[in-house]
Design an enzyme around this catalytic site. Structure first.
Site, mmCIF file in Angstrom:
data_model
loop_
_atom_site.group_PDB
_atom_site.id
_atom_site.type_symbol
_atom_site.label_atom_id
_atom_site.label_comp_id
_atom_site.label_asym_id
_atom_site.label_seq_id
_atom_site.Cartn_x
_atom_site.Cartn_y
_atom_site.Cartn_z
ATOM 1 N N ASP A 26 72.489 63.330 38.099
ATOM 2 C CA ASP A 26 72.505 61.923 38.510
ATOM 3 C C ASP A 26 73.863 61.276 38.207
ATOM 4 O OD1 ASP A 26 71.516 59.606 39.543
ATOM 5 O OD2 ASP A 26 70.190 59.137 37.868
ATOM 6 N N HIS A 43 79.172 63.065 45.538
ATOM 7 C CA HIS A 43 78.358 64.270 45.771
ATOM 8 C C HIS A 43 79.266 65.497 45.902
ATOM 9 C CE1 HIS A 43 75.051 61.603 46.059
ATOM 10 N NE2 HIS A 43 75.308 61.156 47.269
ATOM 11 N N LEU A 137 70.200 86.092 37.474
ATOM 12 C CA LEU A 137 69.952 84.657 37.305
ATOM 13 C C LEU A 137 69.221 84.157 38.553
ATOM 14 C CD1 LEU A 137 70.452 81.779 36.060
ATOM 15 C CD2 LEU A 137 72.568 81.725 37.388
HETATM 16 C C1 FPP Z 1 72.242 61.691 42.355
HETATM 17 O O1 FPP Z 1 73.327 60.796 42.253
HETATM 18 C C2 FPP Z 1 72.644 62.890 43.071
HETATM 19 C C3 FPP Z 1 72.125 63.292 44.269
HETATM 20 C C4 FPP Z 1 71.085 62.538 44.975
HETATM 21 C C5 FPP Z 1 72.622 64.505 44.974
HETATM 22 C C6 FPP Z 1 72.998 65.671 44.108
HETATM 23 C C7 FPP Z 1 73.519 66.759 44.963
HETATM 24 C C8 FPP Z 1 74.643 67.486 44.711
HETATM 25 C C9 FPP Z 1 75.484 67.315 43.508
HETATM 26 C C10 FPP Z 1 75.024 68.565 45.659
HETATM 27 C C11 FPP Z 1 74.347 69.846 45.208
HETATM 28 C C12 FPP Z 1 74.759 70.999 46.004
HETATM 29 C C13 FPP Z 1 74.215 72.244 45.850
HETATM 30 C C14 FPP Z 1 74.762 73.354 46.631
HETATM 31 C C15 FPP Z 1 73.077 72.525 44.950
HETATM 32 P P1 FPP Z 1 73.206 59.332 42.871
HETATM 33 O O2 FPP Z 1 73.745 59.359 44.253
HETATM 34 O O3 FPP Z 1 71.786 58.861 42.789
HETATM 35 O O4 FPP Z 1 74.122 58.522 41.916
HETATM 36 P P2 FPP Z 1 73.986 56.984 41.507
HETATM 37 O O5 FPP Z 1 72.696 56.860 40.750
HETATM 38 O O6 FPP Z 1 75.192 56.767 40.658
HETATM 39 O O7 FPP Z 1 74.016 56.189 42.770
#
Ligand code: FPP
Length: 247
Positions: A26, A43, A137
């Site tokens: 997050d 992201h 893994l």
């Molecule tokens: C939450 O941050 C994060 C997500 C909704 C997306 C997480 C996805 C990735 C990091 C890409 C993963 C890729 C692979 C290949 C597994 P948020 O957008 O809710 O952050 P905020 O709370 O600060 O707005």
């Protein structure tokens, strides 16, 4: 820093490693905002950290790592962000899949097939198939995942077996539920890590997390380091897990 985390590894008790760590990544949006960038750049930065965590998991000999990439609630974001995220997750997987497979990683997507763009599932399957022979893994990417949705799907499957006479209602127990989840056959998470200071589960592995230990950090996901990951495991190893029993 790289050297910091290498220094921490000897502090790990190899005999007491968690079998399964699940992460709620997050804070990407806030990270991007703090760097005066668009949310989606958060992201993009987050993918690099996923890669580092997979490498670290291999390095310490972890068996199962599950990352929350896209929740059933994430459809509520702008079309632009949703499309960017879906493409980012698939493209990252396609880019990394050969290296991951050659390194003994077995990759599965956990989640509902509903609503995903046409051909998405087929593409994931085509790309991951070769990795399914691996067992060093197990990397689970929770994609279009929601714990309640997972339970609804499990109940439907169990009900269908009961109606067809394949399964007696009296025989339904906790294992029947576990065996019908996306995580069937996998150990429950021992440790759940969430970044960015939020202290909640957000519909993640709600059945499987019954006896998980939790570890929260203020760090935003793109800033999460290997050192913090190891620190979370060391902290986990110092906890007393009783599973509701006295000893
Ligand atoms: C939450 O941050 C994060 C997500 C909704 C997306 C997480 C996805 C990735 C990091 C890409 C993963 C890729 C692979 C290949 C597994 P948020 O957008 O809710 O952050 P905020 O709370 O600060 O707005």
């Amino acid at each position: 820093m790289e050297s910091d985390y290498k220094d921490l590894i000897p502090q790990l008790d190899k005999e007491k490693l968690p079998q399964h760590i699940a992460i709620i990544m997050d804070g990407n949006g806030r990270w991007a905002q703090a760097h005066k960038m668009k949310r989606v750049n958060g992201h993009k930065a987050g993918v690099k950290v996923v890669k580092q965590m997979v490498e670290t998991a291999r390095e310490i000999g972890l068996k199962y790592l599950t990352v929350y990439a896209f929740s059933t609630e994430n459809w509520g974001r702008s079309d632009y962000e949703v499309n960017y995220l879906l493409k980012l997750i698939l493209d990252s997987l396609i880019n990394e899949i050969d290296e991951l497979t050659n390194n003994g990683v077995n990759i599965h997507f956990l989640g509902s097939k509903e609503r995903l763009p046409k051909g998405y599932e087929k593409k994931v399957e085509e790309n991951c198939r070769r990795s399914w022979e691996n067992s060093e893994l197990f990397l689970n990417v929770a994609m279009n995942y929601g714990g309640r949705q997972e339970l609804v799907e499990a109940v439907k499957k169990i009900a269908a077996s009961a109606v067809s006479g394949e399964l007696a209602i009296a025989d339904i127990d906790g294992n029947t539920i576990s065996d019908n989840l996306y995580t069937a056959g996998m150990p429950d998470p021992d440790l759940i890590i969430r970044t960015s200071g939020e202290i909640r589960l957000s519909n993640y592995l709600i059945w499987q997390s019954t006896y998980a230990e939790f570890w929260f950090t203020e760090t935003l996901w793109p800033d999460f380091t290997r050192s913090e990951f190891i620190q979370a495991i060391i902290d986990y190893q110092n906890r007393k897990r009783r599973f509701g029993k006295r000893k």
